[in-house]
Design a protein around this motif. Structure first.
Motif, short mmCIF file in Angstrom:
data_model
loop_
_atom_site.label_atom_id
_atom_site.label_comp_id
_atom_site.label_asym_id
_atom_site.label_seq_id
_atom_site.Cartn_x
_atom_site.Cartn_y
_atom_site.Cartn_z
N ASP A 177 0.83 -1.20 0.00
CA ASP A 177 0.00 0.00 0.00
C ASP A 177 0.87 1.26 0.00
O ASP A 177 0.58 2.24 -0.70
CB ASP A 177 -0.92 0.02 1.22
N LEU B 173 -3.22 7.52 1.21
CA LEU B 173 -3.49 6.37 2.09
C LEU B 173 -4.68 6.65 2.99
O LEU B 173 -5.51 5.77 3.24
CB LEU B 173 -2.25 6.05 2.93
N LYS C 94 -7.92 6.29 1.20
CA LYS C 94 -8.28 4.87 1.01
C LYS C 94 -8.58 4.18 2.34
O LYS C 94 -8.87 2.98 2.38
CB LYS C 94 -7.14 4.12 0.32
N LEU D 185 -6.40 3.67 4.71
CA LEU D 185 -5.28 2.77 5.02
C LEU D 185 -4.29 3.38 6.01
O LEU D 185 -3.29 2.75 6.35
CB LEU D 185 -4.54 2.42 3.72
#
Length: 302
Positions: A21, A40, A43, A45
């Motif tokens: 990622d 990130l 998303k 994440l």
């Protein structure tokens, strides 16, 4: 741009994202580290990365308060060994006292008298005597009806790794009592600003962009998507309200009593917080990392 393993490692450490990622985020943003963090987060994440978590330096913060005026001074050293040195601690304490009397800026304090010499010369002499480079880096001055100080990870009285000053209006006895609790709260939570009104607009803009992109992406992939007006009128404002509650001092849940915000706790005590300063050793200084064995070996060779 070539994405190196070191860049992926740095992004992983600062966000907690997985290796693939992190690599994809850097690829999508052409190696821009801040943009990769936002990618990130969009998303889902990673959490917001705090730059302070990625920097380090040694030294001490000195704090002192008198008659509604407080100062926090940062003097850096190369190693933590010197920060624990009694001679270095005495230097920081003396410079802090001078700053309390005359300080408005670092340069003004450097030019001030300390035992017959300028503060700058005293620091230069200490460098020669102790054998390690030192830097008088920062000075924060805070004034108010009452100013309360607190030092976290204290190395000695008024000296430590984190120094906090809080300015309050209201009855002095109540301000002193709860002011120390507020200072401890600030040391623990590191708020970005006193209130929404004092928060850097660019921080708000960036967070709004992240939360908007995140909400729209989540909705697009949801089995039961919501009308776009619900996203813009309810979900995004709700997330921004949460961001402000977590990152502004007055909006934060008071660590002593999480049922109250800091603002409400101050009102209940009959005081008003007018300002604060939180100074941690090494904020914003990139320090080359080396393993402990290498550091000791270098010290022995020196």
């Amino acid at each position: 741009m070539t994405i190196t393993a070191a860049m992926v490692k740095e992004l992983r450490e600062s966000t907690g994202a997985g290796m693939m990622d992190a690599k994809k985020a850097l690829t999508e943003t052409n190696g821009d580290m801040e943009a990769a963090v936002d990618w990130l987060r969009t998303k889902g994440l990673a959490k917001a990365a705090k730059k302070a978590d990625r920097v380090a330096a040694e030294g001490l913060i000195g704090v002192a308060v008198s008659n509604g005026r407080g100062v926090a001074v940062e003097i850096n050293s190369e190693t933590d060994f010197v920060a624990k040195n009694a001679d270095f601690q005495a230097l920081v304490r003396e410079v802090t006292k001078v700053a309390l009397e005359v300080g408005e800026t670092v340069e003004v304090v450097k030019a001030a008298d300390l035992n017959g010499e300028t503060v700058e010369q005293v620091i230069t002499n200490a460098v020669a005597r102790i054998g390690e480079n030192m830097t008088f880096r920062r000075l924060h001055v805070l004034e108010g009806d009452t100013v309360v100080s607190y030092v976290h990870n204290a190395a000695a009285d008024g000296l430590g790794k984190i120094g906090v000053l809080v300015a309050l209006n209201g009855p002095a006895d109540k301000a002193q009592e709860i002011g120390r609790q507020f200072a401890m709260h600030i040391a623990a939570t590191s708020p970005l600003s006193l209130s929404e009104a004092t928060l850097d607009p660019s921080v708000l803009e960036r967070e709004l962009a992240v939360q908007t992109a995140k909400a729209l992406e989540e909705n697009a992939t949801s089995a039961k998507p919501k009308p776009e007006q619900v996203i813009h009128n309810n979900i995004i404002p709700g997330r921004m309200k949460k961001f402000l509650a977590e990152n502004t001092l007055l909006g934060q849940a008071f660590v002593i009593n999480p049922d109250l915000t800091v603002e409400q706790a101050a009102k209940d005590a009959g005081v008003e917080i007018t300002g604060y300063a939180r100074v941690a050793v090494g904020e914003g200084i990139e320090k080359e990392k080396e393993d402990f064995a290498a550091e000791v070996a270098k010290a022995l060779k020196g």
